[in-house]
Design a protein around this motif. Structure first.
Motif, PDB file in Angstrom:
ATOM      1  N   ALA A  14     -27.624   7.127   4.049  1.00  0.00           N
ATOM      2  CA  ALA A  14     -26.570   7.630   3.174  1.00  0.00           C
ATOM      3  C   ALA A  14     -27.119   8.689   2.222  1.00  0.00           C
ATOM      4  O   ALA A  14     -26.490   9.722   1.991  1.00  0.00           O
ATOM      5  CB  ALA A  14     -25.959   6.476   2.389  1.00  0.00           C
ATOM      6  N   ALA A  15     -28.343   8.434   1.686  1.00  0.00           N
ATOM      7  CA  ALA A  15     -28.956   9.416   0.786  1.00  0.00           C
ATOM      8  C   ALA A  15     -29.230  10.726   1.515  1.00  0.00           C
ATOM      9  O   ALA A  15     -29.012  11.815   0.969  1.00  0.00           O
ATOM     10  CB  ALA A  15     -30.243   8.840   0.198  1.00  0.00           C
ATOM     11  N   LEU A  16     -29.712  10.615   2.757  1.00  0.00           N
ATOM     12  CA  LEU A  16     -29.989  11.821   3.553  1.00  0.00           C
ATOM     13  C   LEU A  16     -28.708  12.616   3.798  1.00  0.00           C
ATOM     14  O   LEU A  16     -28.690  13.857   3.666  1.00  0.00           O
ATOM     15  CB  LEU A  16     -30.625  11.417   4.877  1.00  0.00           C
ATOM     16  CG  LEU A  16     -31.155  12.561   5.742  1.00  0.00           C
ATOM     17  CD1 LEU A  16     -32.295  13.250   5.020  1.00  0.00           C
ATOM     18  CD2 LEU A  16     -31.615  12.039   7.076  1.00  0.00           C
ATOM     19  N   VAL A  17     -27.653  11.897   4.114  1.00  0.00           N
ATOM     20  CA  VAL A  17     -26.368  12.578   4.342  1.00  0.00           C
ATOM     21  C   VAL A  17     -25.927  13.294   3.072  1.00  0.00           C
ATOM     22  O   VAL A  17     -25.507  14.460   3.101  1.00  0.00           O
ATOM     23  CB  VAL A  17     -25.310  11.561   4.819  1.00  0.00           C
ATOM     24  CG1 VAL A  17     -23.922  12.169   4.723  1.00  0.00           C
ATOM     25  CG2 VAL A  17     -25.600  11.141   6.241  1.00  0.00           C
ATOM     26  N   MET A  20     -27.890  14.286   0.610  1.00  0.00           N
ATOM     27  CA  MET A  20     -28.802  15.391   0.295  1.00  0.00           C
ATOM     28  C   MET A  20     -28.515  16.616   1.146  1.00  0.00           C
ATOM     29  O   MET A  20     -28.757  17.743   0.714  1.00  0.00           O
ATOM     30  CB  MET A  20     -30.256  14.932   0.478  1.00  0.00           C
ATOM     31  CG  MET A  20     -30.741  14.031  -0.629  1.00  0.00           C
ATOM     32  SD  MET A  20     -32.291  13.189  -0.257  1.00  0.00           S
ATOM     33  CE  MET A  20     -33.317  14.528   0.229  1.00  0.00           C
ATOM     34  N   THR A  21     -28.048  16.429   2.356  1.00  0.00           N
ATOM     35  CA  THR A  21     -27.746  17.589   3.198  1.00  0.00           C
ATOM     36  C   THR A  21     -26.318  18.073   3.005  1.00  0.00           C
ATOM     37  O   THR A  21     -26.052  19.267   3.132  1.00  0.00           O
ATOM     38  CB  THR A  21     -27.966  17.257   4.680  1.00  0.00           C
ATOM     39  OG1 THR A  21     -27.197  16.109   5.018  1.00  0.00           O
ATOM     40  CG2 THR A  21     -29.413  16.989   4.951  1.00  0.00           C
ATOM     41  N   ALA A  22     -25.413  17.156   2.674  1.00  0.00           N
ATOM     42  CA  ALA A  22     -24.006  17.544   2.583  1.00  0.00           C
ATOM     43  C   ALA A  22     -23.726  18.314   1.301  1.00  0.00           C
ATOM     44  O   ALA A  22     -22.963  19.284   1.314  1.00  0.00           O
ATOM     45  CB  ALA A  22     -23.120  16.305   2.666  1.00  0.00           C
ATOM     46  N   ARG A  48     -22.117  23.272  -1.293  1.00  0.00           N
ATOM     47  CA  ARG A  48     -22.272  24.311  -2.324  1.00  0.00           C
ATOM     48  C   ARG A  48     -22.415  25.695  -1.692  1.00  0.00           C
ATOM     49  O   ARG A  48     -21.798  26.660  -2.127  1.00  0.00           O
ATOM     50  CB  ARG A  48     -23.490  24.003  -3.200  1.00  0.00           C
ATOM     51  CG  ARG A  48     -23.219  22.917  -4.200  1.00  0.00           C
ATOM     52  CD  ARG A  48     -24.370  22.749  -5.147  1.00  0.00           C
ATOM     53  NE  ARG A  48     -24.094  21.678  -6.100  1.00  0.00           N
ATOM     54  CZ  ARG A  48     -25.020  21.042  -6.768  1.00  0.00           C
ATOM     55  NH1 ARG A  48     -26.277  21.372  -6.610  1.00  0.00           N
ATOM     56  NH2 ARG A  48     -24.688  20.090  -7.601  1.00  0.00           N
ATOM     57  N   SER A  49     -23.249  25.788  -0.664  1.00  0.00           N
ATOM     58  CA  SER A  49     -23.423  27.110  -0.036  1.00  0.00           C
ATOM     59  C   SER A  49     -22.135  27.546   0.638  1.00  0.00           C
ATOM     60  O   SER A  49     -21.791  28.726   0.640  1.00  0.00           O
ATOM     61  CB  SER A  49     -24.570  27.067   0.966  1.00  0.00           C
ATOM     62  OG  SER A  49     -24.202  26.338   2.117  1.00  0.00           O
TER      63      SER A  49
END
Ligand SMILES: [Zn+2]
Length: 157
Positions: free
Chosen positions: A81-84, A86-88, A93-94
Motif C-alpha cells: 500500500a505504501a509503494l502504491v 509513493m508512486t501514485a 502531481r506530475s
C-alpha cells in the motif's frame, strides 16, 4: 429370586439395566454383591487407565491464531500500500502539473493562433503584399477592375 445372578445379568446390572427383582436379590445376596462390585471396579479401573492414556498420548495441536496487523503477511500488505501511494502521489502531481501546463499552452496557442489569423487577415485584406507596397506607385492598374487602387494610385502621385 432365589438363584444368583448370571454373568450376563451382572454385566447388564453394571451397565444400568436393572430390574426390581435383581435389585432385591443384590440387596440380600453377599456373593452377587461381591461379583458385581468386582466388575464395577474393573470397569472403573479400565475407564481411568483409558483416560490417563489418552491424556498422556494427546499431542498438543497448534491452534492457528488470527493474523494481526504486525505479522509478516500484514506487513507485506502495508508495504504494498505504501509503494502504491509513493508512486501514485508523484504521478498524480506530475499529471496535474502536465494538465495545467497543457491548459496554459492551449491558452498561449489560442493567442498565437489569433495573432496569426489577424496577421493573415490583414495581409489578405491588403491589395498588395506588404513587401511589394513600395512598388505600388510604379504599377499601372487596370482601370475598370479596381477603382479604389486606381484612386489610391492617383492620390499617391
Ligand atoms: Zn446372589
Amino acid at each position: 429370586m432365589t438363584r444368583h445372578l448370571s454373568d450376563e445379568e451382572i454385566s447388564a446390572w453394571v451397565l444400568g439395566e436393572r430390574t426390581p427383582m435383581q435389585e432385591a436379590h443384590l440387596a440380600g445376596c453377599r456373593e452377587c454383591g461381591i461379583r458385581t462390585g468386582r466388575l464395577q471396579a474393573a470397569l472403573s479401573g479400565f475407564r481411568e487407565s483409558a483416560i490417563a492414556w489418552a491424556a498422556r498420548e494427546q499431542h498438543a495441536v497448534p491452534v492457528p491464531t488470527a493474523p494481526r496487523w504486525w505479522q509478516p503477511r500484514s506487513q507485506w500488505l502495508l508495504a504494498a500500500a505504501a509503494l502504491v501511494l509513493m508512486t501514485a502521489v508523484p504521478a498524480y502531481r506530475s499529471y496535474s502539473a502536465h494538465l495545467s501546463a497543457a491548459r496554459e499552452r492551449t491558452v498561449l496557442d489560442a493567442a498565437e493562433d489569433t495573432a496569426l489569423l489577424n496577421q493573415v487577415d490583414t495581409q489578405i485584406s491588403r491589395a498588395v503584399p506588404g513587401p511589394m507596397e513600395p512598388l505600388v506607385p510604379l504599377v499601372a492598374w487596370n482601370t475598370d477592375a479596381n477603382d479604389t487602387h486606381k484612386g489610391n494610385n492617383e492620390t499617391n502621385r
